[in-house]
Design a protein around this motif. Sequence first.
Motif, PDB file in Angstrom:
ATOM      1  N   VAL A 156       7.767  -5.453   0.714  1.00 37.72           N
ATOM      2  CA  VAL A 156       8.566  -5.529   1.939  1.00 37.72           C
ATOM      3  C   VAL A 156       8.894  -4.126   2.441  1.00 37.72           C
ATOM      4  O   VAL A 156       8.755  -3.826   3.640  1.00 37.72           O
ATOM      5  N   SER A 157       9.325  -3.253   1.540  1.00 41.10           N
ATOM      6  CA  SER A 157       9.706  -1.888   1.924  1.00 41.10           C
ATOM      7  C   SER A 157       8.530  -1.141   2.558  1.00 41.10           C
ATOM      8  O   SER A 157       8.680  -0.465   3.579  1.00 41.10           O
ATOM      9  N   GLU A 158       7.351  -1.275   1.941  1.00 40.08           N
ATOM     10  CA  GLU A 158       6.168  -0.587   2.461  1.00 40.08           C
ATOM     11  C   GLU A 158       5.753  -1.145   3.825  1.00 40.08           C
ATOM     12  O   GLU A 158       5.381  -0.400   4.735  1.00 40.08           O
ATOM     13  N   ASN A 159       5.823  -2.481   3.945  1.00 41.51           N
ATOM     14  CA  ASN A 159       5.461  -3.109   5.224  1.00 41.51           C
ATOM     15  C   ASN A 159       6.397  -2.674   6.344  1.00 41.51           C
ATOM     16  O   ASN A 159       5.964  -2.358   7.463  1.00 41.51           O
ATOM     17  N   VAL A 160       7.702  -2.691   6.051  1.00 44.99           N
ATOM     18  CA  VAL A 160       8.691  -2.313   7.067  1.00 44.99           C
ATOM     19  C   VAL A 160       8.542  -0.837   7.457  1.00 44.99           C
ATOM     20  O   VAL A 160       8.647  -0.475   8.639  1.00 44.99           O
ATOM     21  N   LYS A 161       8.280  -0.004   6.460  1.00 47.91           N
ATOM     22  CA  LYS A 161       8.084   1.430   6.733  1.00 47.91           C
ATOM     23  C   LYS A 161       6.893   1.632   7.669  1.00 47.91           C
ATOM     24  O   LYS A 161       6.956   2.404   8.644  1.00 47.91           O
ATOM     25  N   ARG A 162       5.792   0.939   7.393  1.00 52.03           N
ATOM     26  CA  ARG A 162       4.589   1.050   8.228  1.00 52.03           C
ATOM     27  C   ARG A 162       4.859   0.500   9.623  1.00 52.03           C
ATOM     28  O   ARG A 162       4.405   1.081  10.632  1.00 52.03           O
ATOM     29  N   MET A 163       5.594  -0.605   9.722  1.00 54.55           N
ATOM     30  CA  MET A 163       5.945  -1.169  11.029  1.00 54.55           C
ATOM     31  C   MET A 163       6.783  -0.185  11.842  1.00 54.55           C
ATOM     32  O   MET A 163       6.576  -0.016  13.047  1.00 54.55           O
ATOM     33  N   ASP A 164       7.744   0.452  11.173  1.00 57.81           N
ATOM     34  CA  ASP A 164       8.595   1.443  11.849  1.00 57.81           C
ATOM     35  C   ASP A 164       7.755   2.581  12.434  1.00 57.81           C
ATOM     36  O   ASP A 164       7.995   3.045  13.546  1.00 57.81           O
ATOM     37  N   GLU A 165       6.763   3.029  11.640  1.00 60.74           N
ATOM     38  CA  GLU A 165       5.894   4.124  12.098  1.00 60.74           C
ATOM     39  C   GLU A 165       5.101   3.707  13.334  1.00 60.74           C
ATOM     40  O   GLU A 165       4.973   4.472  14.301  1.00 60.74           O
ATOM     41  N   LEU A 166       4.579   2.467  13.312  1.00 66.46           N
ATOM     42  CA  LEU A 166       3.788   1.978  14.447  1.00 66.46           C
ATOM     43  C   LEU A 166       4.667   1.773  15.676  1.00 66.46           C
ATOM     44  O   LEU A 166       4.256   2.078  16.808  1.00 66.46           O
ATOM     45  N   LEU A 167       5.881   1.269  15.466  1.00 68.65           N
ATOM     46  CA  LEU A 167       6.798   1.058  16.594  1.00 68.65           C
ATOM     47  C   LEU A 167       7.247   2.377  17.202  1.00 68.65           C
ATOM     48  O   LEU A 167       7.442   2.492  18.411  1.00 68.65           O
ATOM     49  N   GLU A 168       7.414   3.372  16.345  1.00 71.27           N
ATOM     50  CA  GLU A 168       7.792   4.699  16.830  1.00 71.27           C
ATOM     51  C   GLU A 168       6.671   5.277  17.702  1.00 71.27           C
ATOM     52  O   GLU A 168       6.922   5.883  18.759  1.00 71.27           O
ATOM     53  N   SER A 169       5.427   5.056  17.253  1.00 73.58           N
ATOM     54  CA  SER A 169       4.276   5.516  18.040  1.00 73.58           C
ATOM     55  C   SER A 169       4.199   4.756  19.364  1.00 73.58           C
ATOM     56  O   SER A 169       3.847   5.317  20.405  1.00 73.58           O
ATOM     57  N   TYR A 170       4.536   3.465  19.314  1.00 74.72           N
ATOM     58  CA  TYR A 170       4.469   2.611  20.508  1.00 74.72           C
ATOM     59  C   TYR A 170       5.464   3.067  21.573  1.00 74.72           C
ATOM     60  O   TYR A 170       5.208   2.952  22.776  1.00 74.72           O
ATOM     61  N   ARG A 171       6.601   3.601  21.118  1.00 79.17           N
ATOM     62  CA  ARG A 171       7.597   4.093  22.075  1.00 79.17           C
ATOM     63  C   ARG A 171       7.083   5.334  22.832  1.00 79.17           C
ATOM     64  O   ARG A 171       7.502   5.616  23.945  1.00 79.17           O
ATOM     65  N   LYS A 172       6.199   6.055  22.203  1.00 75.07           N
ATOM     66  CA  LYS A 172       5.694   7.311  22.788  1.00 75.07           C
ATOM     67  C   LYS A 172       4.405   7.106  23.581  1.00 75.07           C
ATOM     68  O   LYS A 172       4.130   7.808  24.537  1.00 75.07           O
ATOM     69  N   GLN A 173       3.622   6.144  23.139  1.00 70.42           N
ATOM     70  CA  GLN A 173       2.325   5.936  23.787  1.00 70.42           C
ATOM     71  C   GLN A 173       1.846   4.506  23.543  1.00 70.42           C
ATOM     72  O   GLN A 173       2.411   3.782  22.730  1.00 70.42           O
ATOM     73  N   GLU A 174       0.822   4.146  24.251  1.00 73.39           N
ATOM     74  CA  GLU A 174       0.227   2.815  24.091  1.00 73.39           C
ATOM     75  C   GLU A 174      -0.520   2.763  22.751  1.00 73.39           C
ATOM     76  O   GLU A 174      -1.253   3.692  22.407  1.00 73.39           O
ATOM     77  N   LEU A 175      -0.312   1.676  22.000  1.00 72.31           N
ATOM     78  CA  LEU A 175      -1.008   1.533  20.711  1.00 72.31           C
ATOM     79  C   LEU A 175      -2.440   1.080  20.935  1.00 72.31           C
ATOM     80  O   LEU A 175      -2.727   0.308  21.857  1.00 72.31           O
ATOM     81  N   SER A 176      -3.323   1.538  20.064  1.00 73.32           N
ATOM     82  CA  SER A 176      -4.712   1.069  20.121  1.00 73.32           C
ATOM     83  C   SER A 176      -4.754  -0.402  19.707  1.00 73.32           C
ATOM     84  O   SER A 176      -3.811  -0.924  19.107  1.00 73.32           O
ATOM     85  N   LYS A 177      -5.835  -1.057  20.020  1.00 73.98           N
ATOM     86  CA  LYS A 177      -5.955  -2.486  19.694  1.00 73.98           C
ATOM     87  C   LYS A 177      -5.850  -2.715  18.181  1.00 73.98           C
ATOM     88  O   LYS A 177      -5.212  -3.673  17.729  1.00 73.98           O
ATOM     89  N   SER A 178      -6.483  -1.846  17.386  1.00 74.39           N
ATOM     90  CA  SER A 178      -6.443  -2.013  15.921  1.00 74.39           C
ATOM     91  C   SER A 178      -5.017  -1.846  15.390  1.00 74.39           C
ATOM     92  O   SER A 178      -4.582  -2.583  14.499  1.00 74.39           O
ATOM     93  N   ASP A 179      -4.269  -0.878  15.981  1.00 75.19           N
ATOM     94  CA  ASP A 179      -2.876  -0.688  15.566  1.00 75.19           C
ATOM     95  C   ASP A 179      -2.014  -1.882  15.967  1.00 75.19           C
ATOM     96  O   ASP A 179      -1.103  -2.290  15.235  1.00 75.19           O
ATOM     97  N   GLN A 180      -2.292  -2.441  17.124  1.00 77.68           N
ATOM     98  CA  GLN A 180      -1.550  -3.637  17.555  1.00 77.68           C
ATOM     99  C   GLN A 180      -1.798  -4.797  16.595  1.00 77.68           C
ATOM    100  O   GLN A 180      -0.884  -5.542  16.247  1.00 77.68           O
ATOM    101  N   GLU A 181      -3.056  -4.955  16.183  1.00 80.82           N
ATOM    102  CA  GLU A 181      -3.405  -6.027  15.234  1.00 80.82           C
ATOM    103  C   GLU A 181      -2.737  -5.785  13.878  1.00 80.82           C
ATOM    104  O   GLU A 181      -2.259  -6.716  13.228  1.00 80.82           O
ATOM    105  N   THR A 182      -2.710  -4.512  13.452  1.00 78.79           N
ATOM    106  CA  THR A 182      -2.040  -4.156  12.190  1.00 78.79           C
ATOM    107  C   THR A 182      -0.559  -4.493  12.254  1.00 78.79           C
ATOM    108  O   THR A 182       0.008  -5.062  11.309  1.00 78.79           O
ATOM    109  N   LEU A 183       0.061  -4.150  13.391  1.00 79.31           N
ATOM    110  CA  LEU A 183       1.492  -4.419  13.576  1.00 79.31           C
ATOM    111  C   LEU A 183       1.765  -5.917  13.515  1.00 79.31           C
ATOM    112  O   LEU A 183       2.727  -6.368  12.868  1.00 79.31           O
ATOM    113  N   GLN A 184       0.912  -6.692  14.157  1.00 81.18           N
ATOM    114  CA  GLN A 184       1.071  -8.159  14.155  1.00 81.18           C
ATOM    115  C   GLN A 184       0.905  -8.716  12.736  1.00 81.18           C
ATOM    116  O   GLN A 184       1.660  -9.599  12.313  1.00 81.18           O
ATOM    117  N   THR A 185      -0.078  -8.206  12.010  1.00 84.40           N
ATOM    118  CA  THR A 185      -0.322  -8.659  10.622  1.00 84.40           C
ATOM    119  C   THR A 185       0.876  -8.338   9.726  1.00 84.40           C
ATOM    120  O   THR A 185       1.308  -9.170   8.919  1.00 84.40           O
TER     121      THR A 185
END
Length: 213
Positions: A156-185
């Motif tokens: 859970v901790s690792e998943n949440v940490k990775r989600m936070d990183e992707l969401l932080e990137s999303y706030r700055k720029q548009e996520l790539s399709k693969s990153d969006q799929e990773t975030l959803q997974t």
Amino acid sequence: LQVLETCVNNCGESFHHEIAKFRFLNELIKVLSPKYYGTWSSDKVKSRVTEVIFSWTVWFPQEVKIRDAYQMLKKQGIVKEDPKVPEDKILPPPSPRPQNSIFDTDEEKSKLLARLLKSNHSEDLQAANRLIKSMIKEEQEKSAKASRRVNTISEVSENVKRMDELLESYRKQELSKSDQETLQTLFQRCEKLRPLLFRLASETVDDDEALGK
């Protein structure tokens, strides 16, 4: 052989590792083998040695050399069939024991076990054997629960940490399709883990430190 068995029952893991070495096992095998002392050893002694080695294959399944030595004796026809270990033979307690082991924390069972082990009556020794088996089973279940809890919290901790990183990137720029799929997974996996966390929490209400985590 009696002293050896007493040591196995009362000493720890380092002693068990010593008896599981070929160097030591060979000395016992010589007592059985007709190439060495088998011709002169009495049937009673040979029977006892066979019983001791066989019981170790049961008590210490992780020690491959003991199993190999016993199988070799069977292949060579020195041991014809597995001996029956009497019920009043005491199983050695698991060693080393983890902290907060049931052997230490359950005072009532520990006192009962100590009293039974001191008895000379076979019925009490059989009862001690059954108690040790039940305590070992309880210990294993407790350890499995703790391991499952640690692994789940880590995931859970690792998943949440990775989600936070992707969401932080999303706030700055548009996520790539693969990153969006990773975030959803990651999100779906966390959703599945949520009820498991609730259940693990309910199982650890008596353990403040585990519940805190």
